[in-house]
Design an enzyme around this catalytic site. Sequence first.
Site, mmCIF file in Angstrom:
data_model
loop_
_atom_site.group_PDB
_atom_site.id
_atom_site.type_symbol
_atom_site.label_atom_id
_atom_site.label_comp_id
_atom_site.label_asym_id
_atom_site.label_seq_id
_atom_site.Cartn_x
_atom_site.Cartn_y
_atom_site.Cartn_z
ATOM 1 N N ARG A 53 0.841 -1.196 0.000
ATOM 2 C CA ARG A 53 0.000 0.000 0.000
ATOM 3 C C ARG A 53 0.872 1.241 0.000
ATOM 4 O O ARG A 53 2.083 1.156 0.159
ATOM 5 C CB ARG A 53 -0.940 -0.023 1.210
ATOM 6 C CG ARG A 53 -0.161 -0.346 2.490
ATOM 7 C CD ARG A 53 -0.582 0.360 3.691
ATOM 8 N NE ARG A 53 -0.499 1.793 3.544
ATOM 9 C CZ ARG A 53 0.607 2.509 3.667
ATOM 10 N NH1 ARG A 53 1.782 1.949 3.912
ATOM 11 N NH2 ARG A 53 0.577 3.818 3.545
ATOM 12 N N ALA A 55 0.769 5.074 -2.281
ATOM 13 C CA ALA A 55 0.695 5.297 -3.732
ATOM 14 C C ALA A 55 1.947 4.849 -4.499
ATOM 15 O O ALA A 55 1.836 4.074 -5.461
ATOM 16 C CB ALA A 55 0.371 6.771 -3.996
ATOM 17 N N ARG A 96 -7.381 -0.753 -7.088
ATOM 18 C CA ARG A 96 -7.785 0.380 -6.231
ATOM 19 C C ARG A 96 -7.958 1.602 -7.140
ATOM 20 O O ARG A 96 -7.210 1.759 -8.108
ATOM 21 C CB ARG A 96 -6.736 0.672 -5.137
ATOM 22 C CG ARG A 96 -6.648 -0.434 -4.092
ATOM 23 C CD ARG A 96 -5.754 -0.046 -2.931
ATOM 24 N NE ARG A 96 -6.410 0.866 -2.005
ATOM 25 C CZ ARG A 96 -5.792 1.455 -0.975
ATOM 26 N NH1 ARG A 96 -4.505 1.245 -0.770
ATOM 27 N NH2 ARG A 96 -6.449 2.264 -0.162
ATOM 28 N N ASP A 244 -2.115 10.681 -2.525
ATOM 29 C CA ASP A 244 -2.405 9.628 -3.506
ATOM 30 C C ASP A 244 -2.653 10.196 -4.898
ATOM 31 O O ASP A 244 -2.522 9.499 -5.898
ATOM 32 C CB ASP A 244 -3.607 8.798 -3.053
ATOM 33 C CG ASP A 244 -3.177 7.923 -1.895
ATOM 34 O OD1 ASP A 244 -3.045 8.439 -0.772
ATOM 35 O OD2 ASP A 244 -2.910 6.730 -2.128
#
Length: 357
Positions: A53, A55, A96, A244
């Site tokens: 996890r 970005a 995602r 992100d």
Amino acid sequence: MPGNIMDYDTVALDDERKALVIIDQTKLPGRVEILSLRRQEDIHRAIYLLQVRGAPAIGVAAAIGVYLAALGIDSDDYSVFYSEFRKAKDYLATARPTAVNLFWALDRMEKTVTDCKGMPVAEIKTRLRARAIAIRDEDVRACRAIGEYGLSLIKDGDGILTHCNAGQLGTVKYGTALAPMHLGREKGYAFKVFAGETRPLLQGARLSSFELVSDGIDTTVICDNMASQVMKNGWVQAVFVGCDRVAANGDACNKIGTSGVAILAKYYGVPFYVCAPMSTIDMSIKRGEDIVIEERPENEVTEMWYRERMVPPGVKIYNPAFDVTENALISAIVTEYGIARPPYSESLRKIFMAIEL
Ligand code: MRU
């Protein structure tokens, strides 16, 4: 625990086993488990579940993942190869929705394929490997540079508040928002870092505090609703967060709760810095409200981490994973090419123009 978490690669390629190697971040800080993922479904799942996890780390994992998919395509015909590659790319892109690095990295991998049209498929695969490794290495360089620029904004002894984990665990090395702290520690600075626990998935409590304390940095975890109190106490001289996706106007999307911290920082007169490698800045999106915000399952709020369910049945749950901090609340955006100041539509455009030259 075997060794120091800072000595582990967050994301790596194992050529021999044809696998993506990650630290399973859902198990931290209790257990350091290394996952070696070969199947596309497992790589997709690892991104969705936040086993990998942050970005930049998601971008690198996707680049390595799609390279592995390409390796598995058993055809020497370019159009068959390209069509299978596209399927793999499109599949990983659904893991995602918010961090632009996922799409940025996959697009760069696709461009490698289309630029090589006409070459033997074996050569294209070699170039895809080189591209994935370049994406990983660029991230290390970008984070180091962000760390140096970020460090120029603070001084020895400062109290720094951070939210979520924008550290080494969210990147390949150093991190973005935590890079100034890691580099400062190398230089002997004594920062006092406050890590917001970051409900509901606890990236601050579980991950940021783990990597900071492993690096010998003075770290205090606070619940998210304590940020106002520590700022009021005068303990915070700067806020550093990651992101992100940053829109062209400087609106910055980051972990849910970030915009609340920014509003508090403005109220208490604390500078609020967003650390953003260029891979996270999306000039195709004009404003933050156009960024897709991921919504995640209810159980993350109701029961995950609790011994028993903490919300009575029948209660509705809203679980957005990110929010957008308006550009007016951001004192500066720290990139690997320098520190952008408001108005961001101009400063970010100038940086992009300079690197395209
Ligand atoms: O849901 P996550 O844990 O992937 O969210 C991560 C963040 O919000 C980070 O701050 C961001 O990706 C930057 S990581 C250098």
